[in-house]
Design a protein around this motif. Structure first.
Motif, PDB file in Angstrom:
ATOM      1  N   ARG A 162      -2.536  13.897  -4.912  1.00  0.00           N
ATOM      2  CA  ARG A 162      -0.742  13.778  -4.913  1.00  0.00           C
ATOM      3  C   ARG A 162      -1.527  13.749  -2.828  1.00  0.00           C
ATOM      4  O   ARG A 162      -0.359  12.698  -2.333  1.00  0.00           O
ATOM      5  CB  ARG A 162       0.030  15.264  -5.638  1.00  0.00           C
ATOM      6  CG  ARG A 162       0.014  15.093  -6.700  1.00  0.00           C
ATOM      7  CD  ARG A 162       1.243  15.712  -7.031  1.00  0.00           C
ATOM      8  NE  ARG A 162       1.281  17.230  -6.862  1.00  0.00           N
ATOM      9  CZ  ARG A 162       1.263  17.694  -7.677  1.00  0.00           C
ATOM     10  NH1 ARG A 162       0.222  16.839  -8.618  1.00  0.00           N
ATOM     11  NH2 ARG A 162       0.388  18.880  -8.379  1.00  0.00           N
ATOM     12  N   GLU A 163      -2.234  14.798  -2.737  1.00  0.00           N
ATOM     13  CA  GLU A 163      -2.333  14.791  -1.350  1.00  0.00           C
ATOM     14  C   GLU A 163      -2.451  13.996  -0.554  1.00  0.00           C
ATOM     15  O   GLU A 163      -2.384  13.257   0.737  1.00  0.00           O
ATOM     16  CB  GLU A 163      -3.529  15.924  -0.931  1.00  0.00           C
ATOM     17  CG  GLU A 163      -3.554  16.839   0.517  1.00  0.00           C
ATOM     18  CD  GLU A 163      -1.998  16.664   1.186  1.00  0.00           C
ATOM     19  OE1 GLU A 163      -2.190  16.392   1.967  1.00  0.00           O
ATOM     20  OE2 GLU A 163      -0.978  17.301   0.400  1.00  0.00           O
ATOM     21  N   ALA A 164      -4.072  13.364  -0.936  1.00  0.00           N
ATOM     22  CA  ALA A 164      -3.982  12.129  -0.745  1.00  0.00           C
ATOM     23  C   ALA A 164      -3.531  10.515  -0.661  1.00  0.00           C
ATOM     24  O   ALA A 164      -3.786  10.400   0.089  1.00  0.00           O
ATOM     25  CB  ALA A 164      -5.833  11.992  -1.679  1.00  0.00           C
ATOM     26  N   ALA A 165      -3.034  10.835  -1.325  1.00  0.00           N
ATOM     27  CA  ALA A 165      -1.684  10.336  -2.123  1.00  0.00           C
ATOM     28  C   ALA A 165      -0.577   9.241  -0.633  1.00  0.00           C
ATOM     29  O   ALA A 165      -0.394   8.364  -0.152  1.00  0.00           O
ATOM     30  CB  ALA A 165      -1.059   9.773  -3.175  1.00  0.00           C
ATOM     31  N   ARG A 166      -0.301  11.416  -0.663  1.00  0.00           N
ATOM     32  CA  ARG A 166       0.859  11.426   0.508  1.00  0.00           C
ATOM     33  C   ARG A 166       0.393  11.105   1.757  1.00  0.00           C
ATOM     34  O   ARG A 166       0.921  10.974   2.323  1.00  0.00           O
ATOM     35  CB  ARG A 166       1.526  12.808   0.423  1.00  0.00           C
ATOM     36  CG  ARG A 166       1.908  13.394   1.301  1.00  0.00           C
ATOM     37  CD  ARG A 166       2.206  14.574   1.446  1.00  0.00           C
ATOM     38  NE  ARG A 166       2.596  15.292   0.146  1.00  0.00           N
ATOM     39  CZ  ARG A 166       2.267  16.012  -0.115  1.00  0.00           C
ATOM     40  NH1 ARG A 166       0.432  16.070  -0.335  1.00  0.00           N
ATOM     41  NH2 ARG A 166       3.309  16.812  -1.728  1.00  0.00           N
ATOM     42  N   THR A 167      -1.087  11.423   2.447  1.00  0.00           N
ATOM     43  CA  THR A 167      -1.518  10.921   3.764  1.00  0.00           C
ATOM     44  C   THR A 167      -1.412   9.535   3.462  1.00  0.00           C
ATOM     45  O   THR A 167      -1.384   8.848   4.724  1.00  0.00           O
ATOM     46  CB  THR A 167      -3.447  11.068   3.376  1.00  0.00           C
ATOM     47  OG1 THR A 167      -3.075  12.771   3.247  1.00  0.00           O
ATOM     48  CG2 THR A 167      -3.831  11.214   4.986  1.00  0.00           C
ATOM     49  N   ILE A 168      -1.849   8.511   2.362  1.00  0.00           N
ATOM     50  CA  ILE A 168      -2.441   7.215   2.154  1.00  0.00           C
ATOM     51  C   ILE A 168      -0.368   6.526   2.617  1.00  0.00           C
ATOM     52  O   ILE A 168      -0.222   5.564   3.546  1.00  0.00           O
ATOM     53  CB  ILE A 168      -2.754   6.709   1.272  1.00  0.00           C
ATOM     54  CG1 ILE A 168      -3.942   6.958   1.006  1.00  0.00           C
ATOM     55  CG2 ILE A 168      -2.719   5.013   1.299  1.00  0.00           C
ATOM     56  CD1 ILE A 168      -4.769   6.696   0.136  1.00  0.00           C
ATOM     57  N   ARG A 169      -0.033   7.309   2.346  1.00  0.00           N
ATOM     58  CA  ARG A 169       1.772   7.009   2.653  1.00  0.00           C
ATOM     59  C   ARG A 169       2.517   7.109   3.666  1.00  0.00           C
ATOM     60  O   ARG A 169       2.789   5.745   4.834  1.00  0.00           O
ATOM     61  CB  ARG A 169       2.389   7.114   1.164  1.00  0.00           C
ATOM     62  CG  ARG A 169       4.207   6.793   1.271  1.00  0.00           C
ATOM     63  CD  ARG A 169       5.139   7.667   0.214  1.00  0.00           C
ATOM     64  NE  ARG A 169       6.181   6.858   0.617  1.00  0.00           N
ATOM     65  CZ  ARG A 169       7.070   7.367   0.975  1.00  0.00           C
ATOM     66  NH1 ARG A 169       6.639   8.782   1.788  1.00  0.00           N
ATOM     67  NH2 ARG A 169       8.602   6.183   0.762  1.00  0.00           N
ATOM     68  N   ILE A 204       0.865  -1.055  -0.438  1.00  0.00           N
ATOM     69  CA  ILE A 204      -0.468   0.156   0.000  1.00  0.00           C
ATOM     70  C   ILE A 204       0.780   1.356   0.129  1.00  0.00           C
ATOM     71  O   ILE A 204       0.605   2.019  -1.103  1.00  0.00           O
ATOM     72  CB  ILE A 204      -0.375  -0.189   1.304  1.00  0.00           C
ATOM     73  CG1 ILE A 204      -1.561  -1.083   1.295  1.00  0.00           C
ATOM     74  CG2 ILE A 204      -2.222   1.231   1.170  1.00  0.00           C
ATOM     75  CD1 ILE A 204      -3.036  -1.093   2.212  1.00  0.00           C
ATOM     76  N   ALA A 205       1.770   1.537   0.659  1.00  0.00           N
ATOM     77  CA  ALA A 205       2.868   2.320   0.900  1.00  0.00           C
ATOM     78  C   ALA A 205       3.469   2.290  -0.205  1.00  0.00           C
ATOM     79  O   ALA A 205       3.077   3.831  -0.620  1.00  0.00           O
ATOM     80  CB  ALA A 205       4.447   2.351   2.068  1.00  0.00           C
ATOM     81  N   VAL A 206       4.133   1.581  -1.450  1.00  0.00           N
ATOM     82  CA  VAL A 206       5.079   1.831  -2.223  1.00  0.00           C
ATOM     83  C   VAL A 206       3.423   2.544  -3.471  1.00  0.00           C
ATOM     84  O   VAL A 206       4.272   3.698  -4.147  1.00  0.00           O
ATOM     85  CB  VAL A 206       4.855  -0.002  -2.688  1.00  0.00           C
ATOM     86  CG1 VAL A 206       5.770   0.272  -4.162  1.00  0.00           C
ATOM     87  CG2 VAL A 206       6.541   0.112  -1.722  1.00  0.00           C
ATOM     88  N   ARG A 207       2.417   1.367  -3.560  1.00  0.00           N
ATOM     89  CA  ARG A 207       1.537   2.423  -4.352  1.00  0.00           C
ATOM     90  C   ARG A 207       0.632   3.809  -4.422  1.00  0.00           C
ATOM     91  O   ARG A 207       0.832   3.742  -5.368  1.00  0.00           O
ATOM     92  CB  ARG A 207       0.593   1.554  -4.491  1.00  0.00           C
ATOM     93  CG  ARG A 207       0.781  -0.308  -5.153  1.00  0.00           C
ATOM     94  CD  ARG A 207       1.127   0.236  -6.281  1.00  0.00           C
ATOM     95  NE  ARG A 207       1.169  -1.728  -6.956  1.00  0.00           N
ATOM     96  CZ  ARG A 207       0.515  -2.103  -7.492  1.00  0.00           C
ATOM     97  NH1 ARG A 207      -1.033  -1.483  -7.376  1.00  0.00           N
ATOM     98  NH2 ARG A 207       0.618  -3.791  -7.802  1.00  0.00           N
ATOM     99  N   ALA A 208       0.738   3.703  -3.121  1.00  0.00           N
ATOM    100  CA  ALA A 208       0.465   5.659  -3.194  1.00  0.00           C
ATOM    101  C   ALA A 208       1.630   6.732  -2.906  1.00  0.00           C
ATOM    102  O   ALA A 208       1.748   7.155  -3.740  1.00  0.00           O
ATOM    103  CB  ALA A 208       0.175   5.374  -1.134  1.00  0.00           C
ATOM    104  N   GLY A 209       3.375   5.693  -2.799  1.00  0.00           N
ATOM    105  CA  GLY A 209       4.185   6.587  -3.214  1.00  0.00           C
ATOM    106  C   GLY A 209       4.152   7.076  -4.806  1.00  0.00           C
ATOM    107  O   GLY A 209       4.293   8.012  -5.100  1.00  0.00           O
ATOM    108  N   ALA A 210       4.133   5.984  -5.186  1.00  0.00           N
ATOM    109  CA  ALA A 210       3.630   6.395  -6.639  1.00  0.00           C
ATOM    110  C   ALA A 210       2.657   6.726  -7.489  1.00  0.00           C
ATOM    111  O   ALA A 210       2.900   7.271  -8.237  1.00  0.00           O
ATOM    112  CB  ALA A 210       3.333   4.584  -7.544  1.00  0.00           C
TER     113      ALA A 210
END
Length: 372
Positions: A211-218, A194-200
């Motif tokens: 991007r902000e949502a992905a940053r929060t998930i990561r 999940i962290a890798v996919r969120a970073g990508a």
């Protein structure tokens, strides 16, 4: 409020002593109506000595012999014999004391009245009196054996309770280890993905909100991974050193094992630093099994744990002294010793065990000094 152990027995024992002395005095009074002062004094001394029969049983028995010789008193010599048999483990001494009591009671007094015609009746009296003296000896030995068995059964029950606790702790440790593996292999792996996919997604997204949502998930995934690693570490520790066994024991826990064994153990010697974890576990398990066997099969014995390193070999030798208390034989399949031999063989070492010439027991583990 709890009473001290044995506090309730002291008044009862004192009352029993008073009643016993009273019965002995009455017995002497009935037997010595017209006795001279010396006979009365010696008989009274023997009666009074019954109050300290538990502390000095041999001396009290010796004081009962003159009373048995001067008259046909019964209570004093029988009580002295019973107390001596209930306290002593020296069988030849008990036989000699019973014989001496029968002889003193059978011989006529004064000895100048002894005639050759009385030999047959004296011998017959001696046989009957010896059988009478054997009764308190057997009774005292029976009471002593019952006390020993009760103490041994209490110790066995304590050992069983200790083993039940160890088994429960072992089951708990295995469950925690399994849970830790599942969390490490499955949950941590999924959160890492999940962290890798969120970073990508954070790098490749064109929309600012995405991007902000992905940053929060990561960020939350990384925090969750840290928490998972902490929880896995705690689970593998099995709840701490003081209450639960460590799944992978090392030589660092050897001192604690010796101190908490409940046995008088001397730890001597040392092993070279840097030996592999399998060898450390083998040494630890050998000492653990040997001390457990001492506790089960050699009550009251002391033990010596000697770590050694000689040339290309290292290992441990555990030797215990003979038991100092009666041993209650228990069924044993010797699975523990077989397991130690198999563990040593897997590490290209050797394990041997057997009794020592003085009645103790010796267990010895040897491993290659260069082995892991």
């Amino acid at each position: 409020m709890l009473k001290p152990r044995g506090a309730g027995r002291r008044p009862a024992a004192g009352l029993a002593d008073v009643l016993l002395v009273a019965c002995a005095a009455l017995d002497v009074r009935l037997q010595l109506d017209h006795a001279d002062p010396l006979e009365l004094a010696l008989s009274a001394l023997a009666c009074g000595a019954l109050t300290v029969r538990r502390r000095i049983p041999q001396a009290v028995f010796l004081l009962s012999l003159p009373a048995a010789l001067f008259s046909s008193v019964v209570v004093v010599p029988l009580a002295a014999l019973y107390t001596l048999a209930e306290r002593s483990r020296n069988r030849p001494l008990l036989v000699a004391c019973a014989t001496a009591s029968a002889v003193a009671s059978a011989l006529p007094w004064p000895l100048s009245d002894y005639a050759s015609d009385d030999r047959i009746w004296t011998f017959i009296d001696f046989v009957y009196l010896l059988a009478t003296a054997a009764a308190p000896v057997f009774l005292g030995q029976l009471v002593q054996a019952r006390r020993d068995v009760s103490a041994r059964l209490a110790e066995v029950e304590e050992v069983r309770e200790h083993e039940r606790r160890l088994h429960a702790q072992g089951v708990l440790a295995r469950e925690r280890a399994q849970l830790a593996r599942e969390m490490h292999d499955v949950v941590s792996h999924q959160v890492s993905l999940i962290a890798v996919r969120a970073g990508a997604l954070q790098v490749g997204a064109k929309d600012a909100a995405t991007r902000e949502a992905a940053r929060t998930i990561r960020r939350l995934s990384v925090t969750t991974l840290d928490e998972l690693r902490h929880m896995v570490t705690l689970l593998r520790a099995s709840g701490g050193r003081s209450t639960e066994p460590t799944p992978q024991p090392t030589l660092a826990e050897l001192r604690q094992l010796v101190d908490t064994s409940g046995i008088d153990v001397t730890l001597a010697g040392e092993l070279p630093p840097g030996i592999g974890a399998p060898a450390q576990r083998a040494v630890y398990r050998t000492v653990q099994e040997a001390l457990t066997n001492v506790r089960k099969h050699a009550p009251g014995a002391s033990a010596t744990v000697a770590l050694w390193h000689e040339g290309a070999e290292l290992g441990v030798t555990v030797v215990n002294t003979p038991p100092t208390r009666p041993v209650l034989r228990l069924p044993s399949a010797r699975h523990g010793l077989v397991g130690l031999a198999e563990r040593a063989e897997n590490l290209a070492g050797a394990f041997e065990s057997g009794p020592t010439p003085d009645g103790g027991y010796r267990a010895r583990l040897s491993l290659p000094a260069t082995g892991d």
